[in-house]
Design a protein around this motif. Structure first.
Motif, PDB file in Angstrom:
ATOM      1  N   LEU A   1       0.828  -1.213   0.000  1.00  0.00           N
ATOM      2  CA  LEU A   1       0.000   0.000   0.000  1.00  0.00           C
ATOM      3  C   LEU A   1       0.866   1.270   0.000  1.00  0.00           C
ATOM      4  N   GLN A   2       1.947   1.232   0.785  1.00  0.00           N
ATOM      5  CA  GLN A   2       2.840   2.390   0.835  1.00  0.00           C
ATOM      6  C   GLN A   2       3.491   2.639  -0.521  1.00  0.00           C
ATOM      7  N   THR A   3       3.887   1.539  -1.182  1.00  0.00           N
ATOM      8  CA  THR A   3       4.505   1.674  -2.510  1.00  0.00           C
ATOM      9  C   THR A   3       3.519   2.255  -3.510  1.00  0.00           C
TER      10      THR A   3
ATOM     11  N   VAL B   1       3.030   5.971  -2.773  1.00  0.00           N
ATOM     12  CA  VAL B   1       4.165   6.777  -3.247  1.00  0.00           C
ATOM     13  C   VAL B   1       4.129   6.921  -4.762  1.00  0.00           C
ATOM     14  N   ALA B   2       3.809   5.801  -5.444  1.00  0.00           N
ATOM     15  CA  ALA B   2       3.760   5.849  -6.904  1.00  0.00           C
ATOM     16  C   ALA B   2       2.661   6.792  -7.394  1.00  0.00           C
ATOM     17  N   VAL B   3       1.484   6.684  -6.747  1.00  0.00           N
ATOM     18  CA  VAL B   3       0.370   7.557  -7.144  1.00  0.00           C
ATOM     19  C   VAL B   3       0.714   9.028  -6.868  1.00  0.00           C
ATOM     20  N   THR B   4       1.324   9.259  -5.696  1.00  0.00           N
ATOM     21  CA  THR B   4       1.710  10.639  -5.355  1.00  0.00           C
ATOM     22  C   THR B   4       2.732  11.189  -6.341  1.00  0.00           C
ATOM     23  N   PHE B   5       3.710  10.368  -6.718  1.00  0.00           N
ATOM     24  CA  PHE B   5       4.735  10.796  -7.666  1.00  0.00           C
ATOM     25  C   PHE B   5       4.119  11.125  -9.024  1.00  0.00           C
ATOM     26  N   ILE B   6       3.225  10.237  -9.476  1.00  0.00           N
ATOM     27  CA  ILE B   6       2.573  10.472 -10.772  1.00  0.00           C
ATOM     28  C   ILE B   6       1.726  11.739 -10.725  1.00  0.00           C
TER      29      ILE B   6
END
Length: 297
Positions: free
Chosen positions: A23-25, A28-33
């Motif tokens: 979930l954390q990964t 982070v991926a969604v936030t980065f995108i």
């Protein structure tokens, strides 16, 4: 039983940790995108806005309507554009002023090599100039009579106010220009001679003097420019010009003009005046006979 229960607990904890990491990964991926898209959008918007600022497109329209003065001044893009235009105009104006000033200095130096032009940083000099013209007002009593200290007869009937004549920080007294301060002055003078030749007068001269009409026609015309200073009792001759002409017998009068000019150093309170060989022969039209001076440096 205890070992099996402990094994299930460990598996459960491992699954929870794995799920948390996953979930954390994903977060982070969604936030980065998301932030990448936001930054890309901001960059594109900023780029378009900068171009529109320079093209003044955003100054013409605001939500499909024209900008008024108040809305334009509140727009940061409008302020940046105005400052940019001001800097460009200031730079171009300064450059053209330097080029024009240099060209004028070169031209004046070519015409008057002795003229020294002061820099713009110097304190401005007062404007001192005078141009007086001929006047048909009769001379005062004694005016125009010969003076033993000077050659010729002084012209006194100069006009200083009407027509082309003017005085600027210069006085006109008794036909003389009085300069207020010391400096290098450009002085000029022109007199227009109209010598009337009447047969009866010529006959009278021939009978009285025993001379011929040719000697009258050949009499020279002279113009003098003098200055008077307080430290010297006699006027000082600055310029002299003479012409001798022979007019035709068939003409009732002859016309001739004398012009002279020059640069002279004058002191405060000095006087300048003009004399001619015969003041009665001068045509005092304002465009034909005139006299003037102005401060050069």
């Amino acid at each position: 039983m205890v070992s099996m229960s402990s094994s299930h607990t460990m598996q459960y904890i491992g699954l929870l940790l794995l799920a948390a990491i996953l979930l954390q990964t994903i977060a982070v991926a969604v936030t980065f995108i998301y932030f990448s898209n936001v930054l890309s959008t901001m960059k594109e918007t900023f780029s378009k806005s900068s171009v529109s600022c320079l093209m003044r497109a955003n100054l013409r329209t605001l939500k499909g309507q024209e900008l008024n003065a108040a809305e334009g001044k509140d727009d940061p893009c409008w302020q940046v554009t105005q400052q940019l235009h001001f800097l460009i105009e200031k730079s171009m104006s300064s450059r053209y002023q330097k080029e024009i000033s240099s060209a004028v200095k070169d031209e004046v130096s070519r015409v008057l090599p002795s003229l020294v032009i002061q820099d713009q940083d110097d304190s401005p000099r007062p404007k001192i100039a005078a141009h007086v013209t001929g006047s048909y007002i009769p001379e005062k009593d004694g005016g125009g009579q010969p003076n033993r200290k000077v050659y010729g007869q002084k012209i006194q009937s100069w006009e200083s106010e009407k027509g082309l004549a003017f005085l600027q920080n210069v006085e006109l007294s008794d036909g003389e220009l009085v300069v207020p301060q010391a400096g290098l002055y450009y002085i000029y003078s022109q007199t227009y001679f109209r010598h009337t030749l009447i047969e009866e007068d010529e006959s009278d001269r021939e009978e009285e003097d025993g001379t011929s009409g040719e000697s009258v026609r050949g009499k020279p015309m002279l113009q003098y420019v003098y200055k008077k200073v307080s430290s010297y009792p006699v006027p000082i001759l600055l310029m002299k010009n003479a012409r001798t002409t022979c007019w035709s017998r068939d003409m009732e009068y002859g016309l001739y003009s004398i012009y002279q000019a020059g640069l002279f150093q004058l002191g405060g309170g000095d006087r300048v005046f003009v004399t001619v060989s015969n003041v009665s022969t001068v045509d005092m039209d304002e465009k034909s006979s005139f006299f003037g001076a102005f401060l050069v440096s």
